[in-house]
Design a protein around this motif. Structure first.
Motif, short mmCIF file in Angstrom:
data_model
loop_
_atom_site.label_atom_id
_atom_site.label_comp_id
_atom_site.label_asym_id
_atom_site.label_seq_id
_atom_site.Cartn_x
_atom_site.Cartn_y
_atom_site.Cartn_z
N THR A 150 0.79 18.23 -13.72
CA THR A 150 0.86 18.53 -15.15
C THR A 150 1.35 19.95 -15.33
OG1 THR A 150 -0.99 17.02 -15.58
CG2 THR A 150 -0.43 18.58 -17.31
N ARG A 179 8.20 20.02 -17.32
CA ARG A 179 8.00 18.60 -17.03
C ARG A 179 9.27 18.03 -16.40
NH1 ARG A 179 10.64 15.46 -20.77
NH2 ARG A 179 11.56 16.69 -22.45
N LEU A 201 4.07 15.74 -15.46
CA LEU A 201 3.82 15.24 -16.81
C LEU A 201 3.75 16.39 -17.80
CD1 LEU A 201 1.01 12.67 -15.92
CD2 LEU A 201 3.47 12.28 -16.04
N THR A 249 -0.76 18.71 -22.45
CA THR A 249 -1.36 18.10 -23.64
C THR A 249 -2.25 19.11 -24.33
OG1 THR A 249 -3.20 17.22 -22.31
CG2 THR A 249 -1.31 15.77 -22.68
N SER A 258 5.07 17.44 -25.84
CA SER A 258 3.66 17.69 -25.50
C SER A 258 2.73 17.16 -26.59
CB SER A 258 3.43 19.20 -25.31
OG SER A 258 4.13 19.67 -24.18
N ALA A 309 2.52 13.48 -26.15
CA ALA A 309 1.65 13.18 -25.01
C ALA A 309 0.18 13.36 -25.38
CB ALA A 309 2.01 14.08 -23.83
N MET A 327 2.99 8.28 -20.35
CA MET A 327 3.14 9.67 -19.92
C MET A 327 4.32 9.82 -18.97
SD MET A 327 0.84 11.49 -21.46
CE MET A 327 0.26 12.93 -20.58
N LEU A 354 7.37 9.96 -21.18
CA LEU A 354 7.49 11.25 -21.86
C LEU A 354 7.88 12.36 -20.89
CD1 LEU A 354 4.44 11.03 -24.27
CD2 LEU A 354 6.86 11.02 -24.91
#
Length: 453
Positions: free
Chosen positions: A95, A197, A231, A234, A324, A327, A365, A368
């Motif tokens: 992440t 990401r 990913l 968030t 984001s 997500a 996810m 995204l």
């Protein structure tokens, strides 16, 4: 699609050559070696004045040190790739902004113990394409002067870092004993923090050995391809009571059963041609000899649409924050009994459904993590996709990147259809005159903006 200008093309190809040279320089010379090389160049420039005797002395000293270091690494190469085995099991996911840890396992297959080695990760070529370079807008570009915007070096550097996804530092390896009987004789731990990401693609490892002065490296590439999906970050969302009501979802009978809310049997009727075999009530058929099928009571679900604006947006801070935010909604709604449709435009209009019996949050996810902006597409396909699902939707969450006439018209038509809306605008330039129901969020201050909702 507008073609890049000649000046942009010229700078682009010069930056490509510069990147190749800089990559070689950073691999060949350590930080101490880079400092020595800089001192050599500065002393050479200052030494133009023949009265600067100290400059000549510094130049001679730096040149001698670098020549000795280069001669050493030219003779004493690292161990051959076939004499060492390396395993590098990467995690499946990471992440943005969170530290990743993985272990490298090394085994020396033959010969005596070796030491003084280090490992450098080799990325796939992160250089952007010409179209990407000409259309992107790096964070803070509005504060740059006209010359910097024309040249585009800061944009190039930002795109290279974004395409590389993460910077992984050199790691030193303790002495490796030669022991073919053990599975692995040495383990080292690598840590890094992804900055962007996307797909982190590693082509292999460079096995490096430094000279005794610590100025230069001799490297030997080992092919060891691997990849990891990074990913999007968030955010913590405030408690949101999504508006809307339950709607009948006739094509989601499997979803209902999976959530424990399956359609109840309301009765039996005679079989008609075209009825599904799974709906036949086999016990009654066996008892009476007449095929009958089950009639179900309709089931209702909440179904929300999550509309992500990818139209007319260059890659930049606002787009990354919009992803984001999307997500964050996926993570926030994960585990609910309802359905969530993620809609955005890529090469075509895409729709991915999350819910019981459908895709899970992990799959959305992944989508995204790889979504890209589409500067030359239209919002018409996205709007039509939402309206075609109007009868099944409880509400729609819109994440927009602009508030121009096209987007205002789209939102107005969605409101006229009676669909409950929750609209966010992610933009670096706050609007002065905007509706009270439009939630404005500024990149870099997303948590602050979400806290005011």
């Amino acid at each position: 699609m507008t073609s890049p200008s000649r000046i942009s093309t010229l700078f682009y190809y010069n930056f490509r050559r510069y990147y190749r040279y800089r990559h070689w320089l950073l691999r060949r010379f350590t930080k101490s070696g880079q400092f020595t090389l800089a001192a050599l160049l500065i002393s050479a420039v200052v030494g133009i004045n023949t009265q600067q005797v100290v400059a000549y002395q510094i130049f001679g000293l730096m040149a001698a040190l670098l020549l000795l270091a280069l001669a050493y690494v030219a003779v004493f190469k690292p161990v051959a790739a076939e004499k060492i085995a390396i395993e590098r099991p990467l995690p499946r996911y990471a992440t943005v902004g969170e530290e990743v840890t993985y272990r490298l396992r090394l085994r020396h297959l033959s010969g005596s113990a070796i030491g003084g080695l280090s490992l450098l990760e080799s990325h796939h070529d992160p250089r952007p394409t010409l179209i990407q370079f000409s259309q992107a807008h790096e964070p803070g570009s509005e504060r740059q002067n006209r010359y910097d915007r024309m040249v585009g070096y800061y944009r190039w550097s930002w795109l290279v870092r974004m395409n590389a996804v993460a910077q992984i530092d050199e790691i030193h390896v303790p002495s490796i004993q030669a022991d073919a009987t053990q599975e692995f004789t040495q383990e080292v731990t690598q840590r890094f923090t992804p900055r962007f990401r996307g797909q982190l693609n590693l082509s292999g490892l460079a096995l490096a050995r430094r000279d005794p002065l610590g100025l230069c490296r001799a490297t030997r590439e080992i092919a060891l391809p691997a990849s990891m999906l990074v990913l999007p970050r968030t955010y913590t969302l405030p408690p949101l009571d999504l508006p809307g009501q339950l709607h009948h979802q006739p094509e989601h009978r499997v979803s209902a059963a999976a959530s424990g809310d399956g359609e109840e049997i309301a009765g039996l009727r005679e079989y008609r041609p075209g009825d599904a075999l799974r709906d036949i009530h086999w016990k009654s058929f066996a008892r009476s000899g007449i095929p009958v099928v089950k009639q179900y009571q309709s089931e209702y679900f909440e179904r929300h649409a999550l509309l992500l604006d990818t139209i007319g947006a260059p890659e930049g801070a606002a787009f990354e924050e919009a992803v984001s935010l999307a997500a964050s909604f996926v993570g926030n709604l994960h585990g609910n009994d309802g359905l969530l449709d993620l809609l955005f435009v890529g090469v075509q209009c895409h729709c991915f459904t999350m819910g019981p019996g459908e895709l899970q949050a992990e799959a959305l996810m992944r989508v995204l993590a790889l979504v890209k902006p589409c500067p030359d597409e239209s919002l018409a396909a996205l709007q039509a996709s939402v309206l075609s699902r109007r009868a099944e939707l409880s509400s729609c969450i819109c994440i927009l990147l602009d508030w121009d006439a096209e987007r205002r018209q789209m939102v107005a038509e969605l409101q006229q259809s009676g669909l409950a809306l929750l609209v966010f605008l992610v933009s670096e330039v706050p609007l002065v005159d905007c509706p009270t129901w439009l939630h404005q969020l500024v990149p870099g201050r997303m948590e602050e903006g979400l806290g005011r909702i």
